[in-house]
Design a protein around this motif. Structure first.
Motif, mmCIF file in Angstrom:
data_model
loop_
_atom_site.group_PDB
_atom_site.id
_atom_site.type_symbol
_atom_site.label_atom_id
_atom_site.label_comp_id
_atom_site.label_asym_id
_atom_site.label_seq_id
_atom_site.Cartn_x
_atom_site.Cartn_y
_atom_site.Cartn_z
ATOM 1 N N GLU A 158 103.065 55.082 68.312
ATOM 2 C CA GLU A 158 104.292 54.615 67.660
ATOM 3 C C GLU A 158 104.398 53.100 67.800
ATOM 4 O O GLU A 158 104.084 52.542 68.853
ATOM 5 N N GLN A 159 104.845 52.475 66.721
ATOM 6 C CA GLN A 159 104.991 51.023 66.700
ATOM 7 C C GLN A 159 106.292 50.656 66.000
ATOM 8 O O GLN A 159 106.815 51.415 65.182
ATOM 9 N N LYS A 162 85.918 64.222 57.420
ATOM 10 C CA LYS A 162 85.331 65.350 56.687
ATOM 11 C C LYS A 162 84.239 66.035 57.500
ATOM 12 O O LYS A 162 84.131 67.273 57.523
ATOM 13 N N SER A 163 83.419 65.234 58.188
ATOM 14 C CA SER A 163 82.293 65.790 58.933
ATOM 15 C C SER A 163 82.721 66.586 60.152
ATOM 16 O O SER A 163 81.915 67.336 60.715
ATOM 17 N N LEU A 164 83.964 66.426 60.580
ATOM 18 C CA LEU A 164 84.491 67.166 61.738
ATOM 19 C C LEU A 164 85.394 68.299 61.268
ATOM 20 O O LEU A 164 86.368 68.644 61.946
ATOM 21 N N GLU A 165 85.082 68.852 60.119
ATOM 22 C CA GLU A 165 85.861 69.957 59.549
ATOM 23 C C GLU A 165 87.327 69.564 59.365
ATOM 24 O O GLU A 165 88.240 70.296 59.686
ATOM 25 N N LEU A 166 87.481 68.346 58.834
ATOM 26 C CA LEU A 166 88.802 67.801 58.506
ATOM 27 C C LEU A 166 89.714 67.718 59.734
ATOM 28 O O LEU A 166 90.916 67.966 59.657
ATOM 29 N N LYS A 167 89.126 67.345 60.839
ATOM 30 C CA LYS A 167 89.912 67.138 62.059
ATOM 31 C C LYS A 167 90.676 65.821 61.963
ATOM 32 O O LYS A 167 90.134 64.801 61.533
ATOM 33 N N LYS A 168 91.935 65.880 62.364
ATOM 34 C CA LYS A 168 92.742 64.667 62.394
ATOM 35 C C LYS A 168 92.334 63.832 63.612
ATOM 36 O O LYS A 168 92.426 64.279 64.745
ATOM 37 N N ILE A 169 91.889 62.611 63.370
ATOM 38 C CA ILE A 169 91.423 61.765 64.465
ATOM 39 C C ILE A 169 92.414 60.663 64.818
ATOM 40 O O ILE A 169 92.275 60.016 65.866
ATOM 41 N N LEU A 170 93.409 60.447 63.957
ATOM 42 C CA LEU A 170 94.344 59.358 64.225
ATOM 43 C C LEU A 170 95.659 59.615 63.508
ATOM 44 O O LEU A 170 95.674 60.024 62.351
ATOM 45 N N GLU A 171 96.760 59.392 64.237
ATOM 46 C CA GLU A 171 98.092 59.438 63.634
ATOM 47 C C GLU A 171 98.941 58.351 64.266
ATOM 48 O O GLU A 171 99.059 58.269 65.489
ATOM 49 N N VAL A 172 99.514 57.505 63.419
ATOM 50 C CA VAL A 172 100.355 56.397 63.877
ATOM 51 C C VAL A 172 101.647 56.405 63.072
ATOM 52 O O VAL A 172 101.620 56.531 61.845
ATOM 53 N N VAL A 173 102.781 56.277 63.767
ATOM 54 C CA VAL A 173 104.080 56.155 63.119
ATOM 55 C C VAL A 173 104.573 54.723 63.315
ATOM 56 O O VAL A 173 104.739 54.267 64.457
ATOM 57 N N VAL A 174 104.773 54.025 62.210
ATOM 58 C CA VAL A 174 105.236 52.634 62.253
ATOM 59 C C VAL A 174 106.644 52.573 61.670
ATOM 60 O O VAL A 174 106.860 52.944 60.511
ATOM 61 N N THR A 175 107.594 52.120 62.476
ATOM 62 C CA THR A 175 108.968 51.934 62.001
ATOM 63 C C THR A 175 109.136 50.489 61.565
ATOM 64 O O THR A 175 108.978 49.567 62.370
ATOM 65 N N LEU A 176 109.416 50.308 60.291
ATOM 66 C CA LEU A 176 109.574 48.961 59.734
ATOM 67 C C LEU A 176 111.051 48.591 59.689
ATOM 68 O O LEU A 176 111.865 49.296 59.075
ATOM 69 N N HIS A 177 111.402 47.495 60.350
ATOM 70 C CA HIS A 177 112.761 46.959 60.324
ATOM 71 C C HIS A 177 112.767 45.725 59.419
ATOM 72 O O HIS A 177 111.924 44.836 59.566
ATOM 73 N N VAL A 178 113.711 45.693 58.493
ATOM 74 C CA VAL A 178 113.763 44.637 57.481
ATOM 75 C C VAL A 178 114.989 43.754 57.716
ATOM 76 O O VAL A 178 116.066 44.250 58.073
ATOM 77 N N ALA A 179 114.815 42.452 57.515
ATOM 78 C CA ALA A 179 115.927 41.519 57.709
ATOM 79 C C ALA A 179 115.907 40.445 56.633
ATOM 80 O O ALA A 179 114.869 40.161 56.028
#
Length: 290
Positions: free
Chosen positions: A20-21, A121-138
């Motif tokens: 998370e970022q 794809k080569s890992l049978e569609l294994k998820k290798i990365l998930e990132v949640v980025v919260t963008l704050h706007v000003a």
């Protein structure tokens, strides 16, 4: 059908540890939303499914794809029209494990959570990365401008500031002792304009007094910024029109405004404005003009 099957992967894929970022960006600027494979290495683009998505307002568990990369695609595609020609992925960086989203010309509507998902794809569609980025706007508010007072049984001042984000806090100040005036004396209206930014108009009503010295303060919490107006000159006749731009210094009752540009005065006003912008509006104590 293929795209539908790929969307199902977003729900059924094996979960990787979620990073998370928090990122801040000014309206109109370009921003990078980071999504980097922590273990490094090199990647074959034909082995990758990469998605950036955002939640759909009012529809729980439903997402809209901002941009994506599919195997054997020469370039990324877009699903959400709001991000067409504004969001893209770098093929060269993806080969090095950097799946960051480049977002151009940030708008207030971009203030939300962005989810980066990477499958192999080569890992049978294994998820290798998930990132949640919260963008704050000003966005910076214009320098508040005060007009008035009206010549009624009570003094009425109007403060205006425009084109800021997020929603501001508005304070009126008794500049004699730099204390806050009672909020019951003011009536503030904050509205979204056509650009998705906030405009604010605040009206202050106080009892007539031989000596009145008030200021209006607009606080942008996200930017840690406070903009404080100067006191409008006292005058007889119709109410002043509200104009955009910095307020002039207070003039004694009966004096006419001086419009000539004096170098020393400009420097003094600039220094004073800079000092006020670096300090928060006064809090806690309240004062009432008598």
């Amino acid at each position: 059908m293929r795209l539908r099957r790929l969307f199902l992967l977003l729900l059924c894929g094996l979960r990787a540890e979620i990073q998370e970022q928090d990122v801040r960006a000014m309206v109109g600027s370009d921003v990078r939303l980071g999504c980097t494979y922590p273990e490094g290495g090199s990647f074959d683009l034909n082995d990758l499914f990469v998605y950036w998505q955002i939640p759909v307002p009012g529809k729980p568990n439903t997402n809209s794809v901002v941009t994506y990369h599919l195997p054997e695609n020469s370039s990324a595609g877009h699903s959400d029209s709001h991000y067409r020609d504004r969001a893209w992925l770098s093929p060269d960086r993806m080969r090095q494990g950097d799946f960051s989203l480049q977002l151009r010309n940030v708008t207030p509507q971009d203030e939300q959570k962005f989810n980066c998902l990477v499958f192999r794809k080569s890992l049978e569609l294994k998820k290798i990365l998930e990132v949640v980025v919260t963008l704050h706007v000003a966005a910076n508010y214009s320098m508040p401008v005060v007009s008035g007072p009206s010549q009624d049984e009570e003094l009425t001042f109007t403060c205006k500031s425009v084109n800021g984000y997020p929603r501001p806090n508005v304070y009126w100040i008794n500049k004699t002792d730099n204390s806050l005036l009672d909020e019951a004396l003011q009536n503030s209206t904050v509205s979204l304009n056509a650009r998705g930014l906030y405009d604010v108009v605040s009206v202050l009503r106080v009892r007539r007094s031989p000596s009145v010295n008030v200021g209006c303060c607009i606080e942008n919490v996200l930017l840690h910024q406070n903009l404080t107006s100067g006191q409008p000159e006292m005058f007889a006749g119709d109410k002043r029109s509200v104009t955009d731009g910095p307020a002039h210094d207070t003039l004694e009752a009966g004096n006419k405004p001086v419009f000539s540009v004096l170098g020393v005065l400009v420097v003094a006003v600039a220094v004073a404005a800079g000092w006020l912008c670096r300090h928060r509006c006064p809090h806690r104590s309240h004062a009432e003009l008598v």
